[in-house]
Design a protein around this motif. Structure first.
Motif, PDB file in Angstrom:
ATOM      1  N   HIS A  71      33.642  81.849  17.187  1.00  0.00           N
ATOM      2  CA  HIS A  71      33.174  81.995  15.817  1.00  0.00           C
ATOM      3  C   HIS A  71      34.325  82.443  14.910  1.00  0.00           C
ATOM      4  O   HIS A  71      35.065  83.376  15.264  1.00  0.00           O
ATOM      5  CB  HIS A  71      32.030  83.005  15.744  1.00  0.00           C
ATOM      6  CG  HIS A  71      30.768  82.518  16.388  1.00  0.00           C
ATOM      7  ND1 HIS A  71      29.881  81.697  15.734  1.00  0.00           N
ATOM      8  CD2 HIS A  71      30.267  82.700  17.643  1.00  0.00           C
ATOM      9  CE1 HIS A  71      28.856  81.414  16.535  1.00  0.00           C
ATOM     10  NE2 HIS A  71      29.072  82.003  17.699  1.00  0.00           N
ATOM     11  N   ASP A 122      39.115  90.081  15.196  1.00  0.00           N
ATOM     12  CA  ASP A 122      40.098  90.325  16.251  1.00  0.00           C
ATOM     13  C   ASP A 122      41.518  90.364  15.684  1.00  0.00           C
ATOM     14  O   ASP A 122      42.357  91.159  16.132  1.00  0.00           O
ATOM     15  CB  ASP A 122      39.996  89.252  17.329  1.00  0.00           C
ATOM     16  CG  ASP A 122      38.722  89.372  18.149  1.00  0.00           C
ATOM     17  OD1 ASP A 122      38.077  90.446  18.091  1.00  0.00           O
ATOM     18  OD2 ASP A 122      38.365  88.403  18.843  1.00  0.00           O
ATOM     19  N   GLU A 138      34.363  84.201  12.243  1.00  0.00           N
ATOM     20  CA  GLU A 138      34.248  85.604  11.844  1.00  0.00           C
ATOM     21  C   GLU A 138      34.797  86.532  12.925  1.00  0.00           C
ATOM     22  O   GLU A 138      35.399  87.566  12.622  1.00  0.00           O
ATOM     23  CB  GLU A 138      32.785  85.958  11.563  1.00  0.00           C
ATOM     24  CG  GLU A 138      32.151  85.156  10.426  1.00  0.00           C
ATOM     25  CD  GLU A 138      31.693  83.765  10.867  1.00  0.00           C
ATOM     26  OE1 GLU A 138      31.790  83.461  12.082  1.00  0.00           O
ATOM     27  OE2 GLU A 138      31.234  83.005  10.007  1.00  0.00           O
ATOM     28  N   ARG A 139      34.599  86.146  14.186  1.00  0.00           N
ATOM     29  CA  ARG A 139      35.135  86.948  15.288  1.00  0.00           C
ATOM     30  C   ARG A 139      36.652  86.877  15.319  1.00  0.00           C
ATOM     31  O   ARG A 139      37.332  87.879  15.596  1.00  0.00           O
ATOM     32  CB  ARG A 139      34.552  86.457  16.617  1.00  0.00           C
ATOM     33  CG  ARG A 139      34.991  87.275  17.826  1.00  0.00           C
ATOM     34  CD  ARG A 139      34.490  88.704  17.723  1.00  0.00           C
ATOM     35  NE  ARG A 139      35.084  89.559  18.733  1.00  0.00           N
ATOM     36  CZ  ARG A 139      34.867  90.857  18.834  1.00  0.00           C
ATOM     37  NH1 ARG A 139      34.039  91.439  17.985  1.00  0.00           N
ATOM     38  NH2 ARG A 139      35.444  91.581  19.761  1.00  0.00           N
ATOM     39  N   ASP A 155      30.766  82.091  21.536  1.00  0.00           N
ATOM     40  CA  ASP A 155      32.158  82.401  21.207  1.00  0.00           C
ATOM     41  C   ASP A 155      32.729  81.371  20.239  1.00  0.00           C
ATOM     42  O   ASP A 155      32.043  80.469  19.784  1.00  0.00           O
ATOM     43  CB  ASP A 155      33.005  82.491  22.470  1.00  0.00           C
ATOM     44  CG  ASP A 155      32.942  81.221  23.318  1.00  0.00           C
ATOM     45  OD1 ASP A 155      32.345  80.222  22.859  1.00  0.00           O
ATOM     46  OD2 ASP A 155      33.482  81.230  24.440  1.00  0.00           O
TER      47      ASP A 155
END
Length: 254
Positions: A169, A176, A171-172, A167
């Motif tokens: 990251h 989101d 990019e995430r 988790d």
């Protein structure tokens, strides 16, 4: 016997020092971390000077807002750790800020479109949907966040080899944010050299930054702390690398 006395005293010192708030002054001379190049506090100050209503999520002890040269007419902060609520309330009173105690993971206790600026330094978790909800159209979210595998070298010195980080990251975070209806306008990453000069600094850091070694206690992790103490004495300061990223997003005006 001298070695045992030395490590015992250092561990006890790090275990006894207070960890309230989100300042790291206690580490002065014992540990140091490079600062990200983007100047988060300076960016926050610039945006706060132009804001009408602003929110700081997970304010810690209110350290970032306390340095504001100019506060917006409405300045609110949230904090989920009870000891920090009292610290933050005292810290933010001089700049006109109000602290709201919240339950971690619960919705933000504010009406829709209440703020034209939301900021957060090192949030435990960013609730992107709630962030978008409380932002006015055209409003900005600015946050400095913990990156994946931050100070992993220290985590592994205590826990042993770990799997790749799953988790935090960047990019995430972008995905989101966009899923919540925000548009990311800036994303920056940095890897920062972090140096620990003694095991007291390690103990204090692990007590404060609790996600580094989840469930950390001196008693449970004492053998690893002793090994780290011996390593510092033999090789010099222990070096790890913190990872940070800056994300700025806006709620589209339409």
């Amino acid at each position: 016997m001298e070695r045992e006395s030395d490590v015992d005293a250092l561990i006890a010192e790090g275990a006894a020092a207070p960890v309230d708030g989100w300042a790291f002054d206690w580490l002065a001379g014992r540990a140091a971390e490079e600062r990200p190049p983007w100047g988060y506090a300076r960016r926050v100050a610039t945006r706060m000077a132009a804001a009408r209503a602003a929110l700081d999520v997970d304010t810690g002890g209110g350290e970032v807002l306390a340095e504001l040269p100019q506060s917006p007419p409405l300045l609110v902060a949230t904090e989920g750790w009870p000891p920090n609520v009292t610290v933050a309330a005292r810290t933010l009173r001089p700049v006109g800020g109000r602290v709201v105690a919240v339950t971690p993971g619960a919705p933000l206790p504010f009406r829709d479109a209440a703020f034209d600026l939301v900021v957060s330094r090192h949030p435990v978790r960013t609730d992107w949907a709630e962030t978008a909800r409380v932002l006015r159209p055209g409003g900005t979210f600015l946050s400095q966040q913990i990156g994946p595998g931050t100070v992993r070298e220290l985590s592994e010195a205590i826990l042993g080899p770990l799997p790749p980080p799953a988790d935090r990251h960047p990019e995430r975070a972008v995905a989101d944010a966009e899923a919540a209806g925000l548009r990311v306008v800036d994303l920056r990453e940095a890897t920062l050299r972090t140096v620990f000069h003694d095991v007291a600094a390690v103990v204090w850091f692990l007590r404060k930054v609790v996600w580094t070694v989840p469930g950390f206690t001196v008693e449970r992790h004492r053998p690893a702390l002793v090994r780290l103490h011996d390593r510092i004495r033999a090789e010099g300061p222990f070096v790890a690398h913190a990872r940070r990223f800056l994300v700025e997003a806006i709620r589209p005006a339409d």
